[in-house]
Design a protein around this motif. Sequence first.
Motif, PDB file in Angstrom:
ATOM      1  N   LYS A 184       0.856  -1.180   0.000  1.00 27.11           N
ATOM      2  CA  LYS A 184       0.000   0.000   0.000  1.00 27.11           C
ATOM      3  C   LYS A 184       0.895   1.233   0.000  1.00 27.11           C
ATOM      4  N   ALA A 185       0.348   2.372  -0.391  1.00 25.79           N
ATOM      5  CA  ALA A 185       1.169   3.582  -0.431  1.00 25.79           C
ATOM      6  C   ALA A 185       0.342   4.806  -0.110  1.00 25.79           C
ATOM      7  N   ALA A 186       0.959   5.701   0.640  1.00 25.66           N
ATOM      8  CA  ALA A 186       0.342   6.985   0.976  1.00 25.66           C
ATOM      9  C   ALA A 186       1.203   8.102   0.419  1.00 25.66           C
ATOM     10  N   ASN A 216       3.158  18.421  -4.431  1.00 29.97           N
ATOM     11  CA  ASN A 216       3.114  17.187  -5.198  1.00 29.97           C
ATOM     12  C   ASN A 216       1.675  16.729  -5.369  1.00 29.97           C
ATOM     13  N   ALA A 217       1.444  15.812  -6.323  1.00 28.11           N
ATOM     14  CA  ALA A 217       0.091  15.329  -6.604  1.00 28.11           C
ATOM     15  C   ALA A 217       0.182  13.951  -7.240  1.00 28.11           C
ATOM     16  N   PRO A 218      -0.904  13.178  -7.178  1.00 30.80           N
ATOM     17  CA  PRO A 218      -0.905  11.879  -7.858  1.00 30.80           C
ATOM     18  C   PRO A 218      -0.864  12.051  -9.376  1.00 30.80           C
ATOM     19  N   LEU A 219      -0.396  11.027 -10.058  1.00 30.85           N
ATOM     20  CA  LEU A 219      -0.437  10.968 -11.521  1.00 30.85           C
ATOM     21  C   LEU A 219      -1.675  10.174 -11.903  1.00 30.85           C
ATOM     22  N   VAL A 220      -2.704  10.871 -12.347  1.00 28.41           N
ATOM     23  CA  VAL A 220      -3.992  10.235 -12.607  1.00 28.41           C
ATOM     24  C   VAL A 220      -4.060   9.823 -14.076  1.00 28.41           C
ATOM     25  N   LEU A 221      -3.837   8.528 -14.316  1.00 28.42           N
ATOM     26  CA  LEU A 221      -3.901   7.954 -15.650  1.00 28.42           C
ATOM     27  C   LEU A 221      -4.421   6.532 -15.541  1.00 28.42           C
ATOM     28  N   ASP A 222      -5.179   6.095 -16.544  1.00 27.49           N
ATOM     29  CA  ASP A 222      -5.639   4.716 -16.564  1.00 27.49           C
ATOM     30  C   ASP A 222      -4.440   3.777 -16.545  1.00 27.49           C
ATOM     31  N   ILE A 253      -2.399   3.300 -14.073  1.00 29.34           N
ATOM     32  CA  ILE A 253      -1.394   3.709 -13.093  1.00 29.34           C
ATOM     33  C   ILE A 253      -1.981   3.553 -11.701  1.00 29.34           C
ATOM     34  N   PRO A 254      -1.313   2.805 -10.810  1.00 28.71           N
ATOM     35  CA  PRO A 254      -1.867   2.658  -9.455  1.00 28.71           C
ATOM     36  C   PRO A 254      -1.938   3.991  -8.732  1.00 28.71           C
ATOM     37  N   GLN A 255      -3.097   4.265  -8.162  1.00 31.20           N
ATOM     38  CA  GLN A 255      -3.287   5.509  -7.419  1.00 31.20           C
ATOM     39  C   GLN A 255      -2.974   5.285  -5.941  1.00 31.20           C
ATOM     40  N   PRO A 256      -2.435   6.296  -5.269  1.00 29.96           N
ATOM     41  CA  PRO A 256      -2.103   6.124  -3.851  1.00 29.96           C
ATOM     42  C   PRO A 256      -3.310   5.639  -3.047  1.00 29.96           C
ATOM     43  N   THR A 257      -3.046   4.751  -2.101  1.00 35.92           N
ATOM     44  CA  THR A 257      -4.090   4.258  -1.214  1.00 35.92           C
ATOM     45  C   THR A 257      -4.673   5.406  -0.399  1.00 35.92           C
ATOM     46  N   LEU A 258      -3.808   6.330  -0.025  1.00 37.00           N
ATOM     47  CA  LEU A 258      -4.192   7.533   0.708  1.00 37.00           C
ATOM     48  C   LEU A 258      -3.423   8.723   0.145  1.00 37.00           C
ATOM     49  N   VAL A 259      -4.020   9.892   0.195  1.00 40.42           N
ATOM     50  CA  VAL A 259      -3.340  11.146  -0.134  1.00 40.42           C
ATOM     51  C   VAL A 259      -3.565  12.102   1.025  1.00 40.42           C
ATOM     52  N   ALA A 260      -2.489  12.698   1.537  1.00 41.80           N
ATOM     53  CA  ALA A 260      -2.589  13.628   2.660  1.00 41.80           C
ATOM     54  C   ALA A 260      -1.583  14.748   2.476  1.00 41.80           C
ATOM     55  N   ARG A 261      -1.776  15.827   3.209  1.00 42.20           N
ATOM     56  CA  ARG A 261      -0.884  16.975   3.052  1.00 42.20           C
ATOM     57  C   ARG A 261       0.434  16.775   3.784  1.00 42.20           C
ATOM     58  N   ASP A 262       0.404  16.136   4.966  1.00 37.08           N
ATOM     59  CA  ASP A 262       1.642  16.004   5.734  1.00 37.08           C
ATOM     60  C   ASP A 262       1.671  14.673   6.474  1.00 37.08           C
ATOM     61  N   VAL A 263       2.744  14.426   7.198  1.00 34.25           N
ATOM     62  CA  VAL A 263       2.931  13.146   7.870  1.00 34.25           C
ATOM     63  C   VAL A 263       1.927  12.962   9.008  1.00 34.25           C
ATOM     64  N   GLY A 264       1.609  14.019   9.737  1.00 34.20           N
ATOM     65  CA  GLY A 264       0.625  13.915  10.798  1.00 34.20           C
ATOM     66  C   GLY A 264      -0.729  13.473  10.272  1.00 34.20           C
ATOM     67  N   VAL A 278      -1.426  11.905   7.394  1.00 30.42           N
ATOM     68  CA  VAL A 278      -1.417  10.551   6.836  1.00 30.42           C
ATOM     69  C   VAL A 278      -1.311   9.512   7.947  1.00 30.42           C
ATOM     70  N   ALA A 279      -0.577   9.813   9.015  1.00 27.65           N
ATOM     71  CA  ALA A 279      -0.452   8.878  10.127  1.00 27.65           C
ATOM     72  C   ALA A 279      -1.804   8.642  10.786  1.00 27.65           C
ATOM     73  N   ARG A 280      -2.548   9.704  10.993  1.00 28.39           N
ATOM     74  CA  ARG A 280      -3.868   9.552  11.611  1.00 28.39           C
ATOM     75  C   ARG A 280      -4.801   8.738  10.713  1.00 28.39           C
ATOM     76  N   ALA A 281      -4.701   8.948   9.402  1.00 26.87           N
ATOM     77  CA  ALA A 281      -5.571   8.211   8.472  1.00 26.87           C
ATOM     78  C   ALA A 281      -5.214   6.726   8.443  1.00 26.87           C
ATOM     79  N   ILE A 282      -3.917   6.401   8.466  1.00 22.13           N
ATOM     80  CA  ILE A 282      -3.513   4.987   8.464  1.00 22.13           C
ATOM     81  C   ILE A 282      -3.878   4.331   9.787  1.00 22.13           C
ATOM     82  N   ALA A 283      -3.655   5.020  10.896  1.00 23.55           N
ATOM     83  CA  ALA A 283      -3.971   4.465  12.201  1.00 23.55           C
ATOM     84  C   ALA A 283      -5.470   4.200  12.332  1.00 23.55           C
TER      85      ALA A 283
END
Length: 226
Positions: A188-190, A197-203, A205-216, A218-223
Amino acid sequence: MTDRSLIVFDVNETLLDISILEPLFADIFAAPGRMREWFAQLILYSEALSLAGPYVPFGKLGGGVLRMLGQIHGVAVTDDHVRQLGALMTDMPVHADVAVGLAVLKDAGFSIVTLTNSPNSSGPDVLDRAGLGSMFDQRFTVDTVQRFKPTPATYQLVQDTMKATPDTTWLIAAHTWDTIGAQAFGWKAALVTRGVNAPLVLDGIPQPTLVARDVGEVARAIAARR
C-alpha cells in the motif's frame, strides 16, 4: 519476523525539508524554480542509472546534476557550490509535523523503518539529532543494493530484512514515482503532497491508497484503518 504492520518512510522531502536548499540555488542561478528543476533531474538521472547499470551515491549524483544545470543555463557552478550542496543535503531539517505523525503510528502498534536514496550517515544523522532516531526499528538505504528507488530491489531489501508481508506494508512518500514503485511491488502507499506534489492520474497507473498533506495527517488516516 515482524508480527506488526510495517510503515516504510521515504526520507528526502517526506521527513526532511528540502526547501533549505532554495537559498543556495537562488544564489547560484538568480532565477526561481531552479532547486525544483535540479531535484526533478536528480530523480530522473538516478532512475536512468538504475536502468542502465552504473551507480554513484546520491549526493555525488546531486553534485553532478548541479554542474549539468549550470551548463544548461550558462551559469558557473564552482567546486564550493558543490561542497555547499553536499553539506546541506546531509543536514536538512525535519518537518515540524513528523514527530507527531511518528508518535501516532507507534501508538497504533506499527513497526516503522526508513528507505532512502541517500547513503547512511557515518555518525548521528538529522533524525538522531532531532531526537527521532529511536522511533525507527531500522533504517535502510538503496546504497546496499546500488540501485535507486523505484527499482524493485530496493523494496525487496526492506521486505526480506523485515520479513514483512506486502499486504500489511505501507510506503509513505512525498513522491508519486515512489508510491507507484511500492504499489507495483504489492505494498500500500500513501502520498504526502506537502502542497507541491500530486498523484499521476492515468488509466493503468496505481493511485495512492491515501493522499494527505503532511505526515501527521497521513499517520492519523492509516492508524484509523487498523
